[in-house]
Motif scaffolding. Structure first.
Motif, PDB file in Angstrom:
ATOM      1  N   LYS A 198      11.308  17.683   4.270  1.00  0.00           N
ATOM      2  CA  LYS A 198      10.525  18.609   3.984  1.00  0.00           C
ATOM      3  C   LYS A 198      10.661  18.314   2.621  1.00  0.00           C
ATOM      4  CE  LYS A 198      10.961  22.250   6.594  1.00  0.00           C
ATOM      5  NZ  LYS A 198      11.641  24.160   6.130  1.00  0.00           N
ATOM      6  N   THR A 199      11.867  17.463   1.749  1.00  0.00           N
ATOM      7  CA  THR A 199      11.580  17.085   0.364  1.00  0.00           C
ATOM      8  C   THR A 199      11.944  15.649   0.426  1.00  0.00           C
ATOM      9  OG1 THR A 199      12.574  18.849  -0.586  1.00  0.00           O
ATOM     10  CG2 THR A 199      13.312  17.871  -2.074  1.00  0.00           C
ATOM     11  N   VAL A 200      11.050  15.079  -0.166  1.00  0.00           N
ATOM     12  CA  VAL A 200      11.452  13.478  -0.514  1.00  0.00           C
ATOM     13  C   VAL A 200      12.066  13.080  -2.303  1.00  0.00           C
ATOM     14  CG1 VAL A 200      10.386  11.390  -0.627  1.00  0.00           C
ATOM     15  CG2 VAL A 200       9.541  13.015   0.911  1.00  0.00           C
ATOM     16  N   GLY A 201      13.345  12.785  -2.204  1.00  0.00           N
ATOM     17  CA  GLY A 201      13.464  12.124  -3.555  1.00  0.00           C
ATOM     18  C   GLY A 201      13.383  10.668  -3.597  1.00  0.00           C
ATOM     19  N   ILE A 202      12.440  10.515  -5.286  1.00  0.00           N
ATOM     20  CA  ILE A 202      12.474   9.145  -5.379  1.00  0.00           C
ATOM     21  C   ILE A 202      12.724   8.487  -6.233  1.00  0.00           C
ATOM     22  CG2 ILE A 202       9.785   7.519  -6.264  1.00  0.00           C
ATOM     23  CD1 ILE A 202       8.510   9.896  -5.282  1.00  0.00           C
ATOM     24  N   LEU A 203      13.806   7.629  -6.644  1.00  0.00           N
ATOM     25  CA  LEU A 203      14.238   7.201  -7.010  1.00  0.00           C
ATOM     26  C   LEU A 203      14.699   6.033  -7.915  1.00  0.00           C
ATOM     27  CD1 LEU A 203      17.470   7.527  -7.358  1.00  0.00           C
ATOM     28  CD2 LEU A 203      18.503   5.704  -5.494  1.00  0.00           C
ATOM     29  N   THR A 208       2.065   7.473  -7.694  1.00  0.00           N
ATOM     30  CA  THR A 208       0.896   7.194  -6.688  1.00  0.00           C
ATOM     31  C   THR A 208       0.867   7.832  -5.370  1.00  0.00           C
ATOM     32  OG1 THR A 208       0.025   5.228  -8.535  1.00  0.00           O
ATOM     33  CG2 THR A 208      -0.413   5.821  -6.058  1.00  0.00           C
ATOM     34  N   ILE A 209       2.799   7.373  -5.010  1.00  0.00           N
ATOM     35  CA  ILE A 209       3.480   8.219  -3.559  1.00  0.00           C
ATOM     36  C   ILE A 209       3.240   9.543  -3.685  1.00  0.00           C
ATOM     37  CG2 ILE A 209       6.103   7.881  -4.075  1.00  0.00           C
ATOM     38  CD1 ILE A 209       5.424   6.069  -1.811  1.00  0.00           C
ATOM     39  N   THR A 210       3.596  10.183  -4.766  1.00  0.00           N
ATOM     40  CA  THR A 210       4.251  11.773  -4.714  1.00  0.00           C
ATOM     41  C   THR A 210       2.702  12.477  -4.115  1.00  0.00           C
ATOM     42  OG1 THR A 210       5.629  11.159  -6.621  1.00  0.00           O
ATOM     43  CG2 THR A 210       4.298  13.155  -6.367  1.00  0.00           C
ATOM     44  N   ASP A 211       1.450  11.971  -4.756  1.00  0.00           N
ATOM     45  CA  ASP A 211       0.330  12.535  -4.502  1.00  0.00           C
ATOM     46  C   ASP A 211      -0.397  12.649  -2.276  1.00  0.00           C
ATOM     47  OD1 ASP A 211      -0.083  12.822  -7.288  1.00  0.00           O
ATOM     48  OD2 ASP A 211      -1.648  11.752  -7.304  1.00  0.00           O
ATOM     49  N   TYR A 212       0.215  10.797  -1.984  1.00  0.00           N
ATOM     50  CA  TYR A 212       0.031  10.931  -0.553  1.00  0.00           C
ATOM     51  C   TYR A 212       1.261  11.962  -0.240  1.00  0.00           C
ATOM     52  CZ  TYR A 212      -2.872   6.961  -1.744  1.00  0.00           C
ATOM     53  OH  TYR A 212      -3.770   5.771  -2.831  1.00  0.00           O
ATOM     54  N   PRO A 227       0.691  -1.237  -0.211  1.00  0.00           N
ATOM     55  CA  PRO A 227      -0.280   0.151   0.279  1.00  0.00           C
ATOM     56  C   PRO A 227       0.368   0.761  -0.303  1.00  0.00           C
ATOM     57  CG  PRO A 227      -1.034  -1.881   1.479  1.00  0.00           C
ATOM     58  CD  PRO A 227       0.275  -2.171   1.041  1.00  0.00           C
ATOM     59  N   LEU A 228       0.568   1.979  -0.857  1.00  0.00           N
ATOM     60  CA  LEU A 228       1.960   3.379  -1.109  1.00  0.00           C
ATOM     61  C   LEU A 228       1.364   3.968  -0.788  1.00  0.00           C
ATOM     62  CD1 LEU A 228       1.949   2.676  -5.207  1.00  0.00           C
ATOM     63  CD2 LEU A 228       3.662   2.477  -3.557  1.00  0.00           C
ATOM     64  N   ASP A 229       0.476   4.431  -0.066  1.00  0.00           N
ATOM     65  CA  ASP A 229      -0.430   5.291   1.464  1.00  0.00           C
ATOM     66  C   ASP A 229       0.245   5.046   2.394  1.00  0.00           C
ATOM     67  OD1 ASP A 229      -1.660   3.367   1.466  1.00  0.00           O
ATOM     68  OD2 ASP A 229      -3.453   4.153   2.299  1.00  0.00           O
ATOM     69  N   GLU A 230       0.308   3.896   3.091  1.00  0.00           N
ATOM     70  CA  GLU A 230       1.038   3.429   4.223  1.00  0.00           C
ATOM     71  C   GLU A 230       2.548   3.294   3.798  1.00  0.00           C
ATOM     72  OE1 GLU A 230      -0.174  -0.398   5.983  1.00  0.00           O
ATOM     73  OE2 GLU A 230      -2.494  -0.016   4.820  1.00  0.00           O
ATOM     74  N   GLN A 231       3.296   3.487   2.938  1.00  0.00           N
ATOM     75  CA  GLN A 231       4.513   4.450   2.892  1.00  0.00           C
ATOM     76  C   GLN A 231       4.916   5.618   2.145  1.00  0.00           C
ATOM     77  OE1 GLN A 231       6.756   1.948  -0.185  1.00  0.00           O
ATOM     78  NE2 GLN A 231       5.993  -0.306  -0.008  1.00  0.00           N
ATOM     79  N   LYS A 247       4.801  17.248   1.359  1.00  0.00           N
ATOM     80  CA  LYS A 247       6.345  17.082   1.813  1.00  0.00           C
ATOM     81  C   LYS A 247       6.356  17.811  -0.164  1.00  0.00           C
ATOM     82  CE  LYS A 247       6.636  14.478   5.067  1.00  0.00           C
ATOM     83  NZ  LYS A 247       7.799  14.994   6.471  1.00  0.00           N
ATOM     84  N   THR A 248       7.225  18.102  -0.426  1.00  0.00           N
ATOM     85  CA  THR A 248       7.493  18.455  -1.727  1.00  0.00           C
ATOM     86  C   THR A 248       8.278  17.028  -2.108  1.00  0.00           C
ATOM     87  OG1 THR A 248       8.395  20.508  -1.242  1.00  0.00           O
ATOM     88  CG2 THR A 248       9.294  20.268  -3.453  1.00  0.00           C
ATOM     89  N   VAL A 249       8.232  16.478  -3.425  1.00  0.00           N
ATOM     90  CA  VAL A 249       8.725  15.707  -4.083  1.00  0.00           C
ATOM     91  C   VAL A 249       9.841  15.388  -5.570  1.00  0.00           C
ATOM     92  CG1 VAL A 249       7.805  13.015  -4.589  1.00  0.00           C
ATOM     93  CG2 VAL A 249       6.784  13.984  -2.991  1.00  0.00           C
ATOM     94  N   LYS A 250      10.236  15.477  -5.660  1.00  0.00           N
ATOM     95  CA  LYS A 250      11.338  15.277  -6.723  1.00  0.00           C
ATOM     96  C   LYS A 250      12.034  13.859  -6.624  1.00  0.00           C
ATOM     97  CE  LYS A 250      13.694  19.590  -5.513  1.00  0.00           C
ATOM     98  NZ  LYS A 250      15.031  20.235  -5.833  1.00  0.00           N
ATOM     99  N   GLU A 251      11.449  13.698  -8.779  1.00  0.00           N
ATOM    100  CA  GLU A 251      11.965  12.307  -8.868  1.00  0.00           C
ATOM    101  C   GLU A 251      13.346  12.587  -9.610  1.00  0.00           C
ATOM    102  OE1 GLU A 251       9.148  10.850 -12.030  1.00  0.00           O
ATOM    103  OE2 GLU A 251       7.324  11.182 -10.205  1.00  0.00           O
TER     104      GLU A 251
END
Length: 329
Positions: free
Chosen positions: A168-173, A187-191, A152-156, A197-201
């Motif tokens: 503050k910033t979560v990077g997705i690698l 999907t997890i970016t929306d959560y 479950p990506l919302d739980e992650q 959080k600010t999200v960067k890929e």
């Protein structure tokens, strides 16, 4: 009178032959079913603890149920999509009874190789993305089904916020060549955004640029999230060498990646996932289930886990409801 008796005799003999023939066919059919053997081709994308465990669970269930009536031809593609295609085309040429595809590229190769042989995927995150199916509803309507390793990506996302509330910033690698990874990232970016959080890929094309992309991601993020990604899993040690040096924590999409470079994960047992795939295979081969109508199954349970060594290195105190990787689940 003699003619009438002769006709009655012929009719009686015909009825007897029909009844005897029917009984014989029924007996033979039952015997053939009981003695039927099955050939299964297994195409595994890459050698990795998670995928290895899924294959092991798959074979275990079918061996328990069928014994020596099932045989496996197991091939590993060493992470190469073209090799997956070669393997699956050979399975199709050999007319195996079923193909088990372990990993997204393996599933895609099997689907390209045959439209008639039943195909079961495992270690697949999102079948809609993997197979290019819009408006995914859980069934393919074709010769394909299987199991998904998606936690479950919302739980992650909640886990990231729980362990690093001040981030503050979560990077997705992840690897740009894996559609399932892109799906997870989106999907997890929306959560995460809902959590403020600010999200960067940050994406790498292959193993050659993992280290440089990881270093960039660490420099621009408070914490990293690595989804279930086969290339990332294969390069977990490289990722860890960079991230530990930069003191950047990683939340991983599954246990195998977490073992190599993460502090924590909401994970599944890949052995159990493969075992469930084996149950589906038995239903298709022995019970005659229509694979086109079989819903893709999720993992039976999820567990909060942490990497003792990396948590200690980063000075992270883990809540009591997490289990150390390797503990009995």
């Amino acid at each position: 009178m003699k003619k009438l008796l002769a006709m009655l005799c012929v009719v009686a003999m015909a009825l007897c032959a029909t009844a005897c023939g029917s009984g014989s066919n029924s007996s033979n059919g039952s015997s053939n079913d009981a003695n039927k053997s099955y050939k299964i081709g297994i195409c595994q994308l890459i050698q990795h603890p998670a995928l290895d465990a899924a294959t092991k669970g798959f074979k275990a269930y079918l061996t328990e149920k069928l014994g020596d009536k099932v045989s496996f031809t197991e091939q590993n593609a060493a992470g190469d999509s073209a090799t997956c295609a070669t393997i699956c085309n050979q399975f199709a040429s050999d007319n195996v009874d079923l193909i088990m595809s372990n990993g997204t590229a393996a599933l895609q190769a099997a689907v390209s190789a045959t439209k008639t042989i039943p195909i079961l995927g495992t270690s697949i995150t999102d079948y809609g993305s993997a197979l290019g199916i819009d408006n995914w509803t859980g069934t393919t309507g074709a010769n394909v089904s299987g199991t998904t390793d998606l936690a479950p990506l919302d739980e992650q996302a909640d886990m990231i916020n729980e362990l690093y509330p001040n981030s503050k910033t979560v990077g997705i690698l992840y690897c740009s060549g894996e559609p399932n990874s892109k799906y997870q990232a989106t999907t997890i970016t929306d959560y995460l955004k809902k959590l403020g959080k600010t999200v960067k890929e940050f994406t790498f094309a292959d193993s050659n640029d993992v280290a440089s992309v990881t270093k960039t991601a660490c420099g621009e993020s408070d914490v990293l999230y690595v989804p279930t990604d086969n290339t990332a899993a294969n390069c977990a040690k490289t990722v860890n060498n960079v991230a530990l040096k930069e003191k950047t924590p990683i939340i991983a999409g599954e246990e195998g990646i977490c073992s190599g470079c993460g502090v924590a994960t909401l994970s599944i047992s890949y052995y159990d996932l493969g075992y469930a795939t084996g149950e589906m295979a038995y239903d298709v081969l022995v019970n005659g289930k229509d694979i086109s109508k079989m819903e893709v199954k999720s993992a039976p349970k999820f567990t909060k886990e942490y990497n003792v060594e990396i948590c200690k290195a980063l000075g992270l105190d883990i809540p009591s409801d997490y289990k150390a990787i390797g503990e009995d689940k």
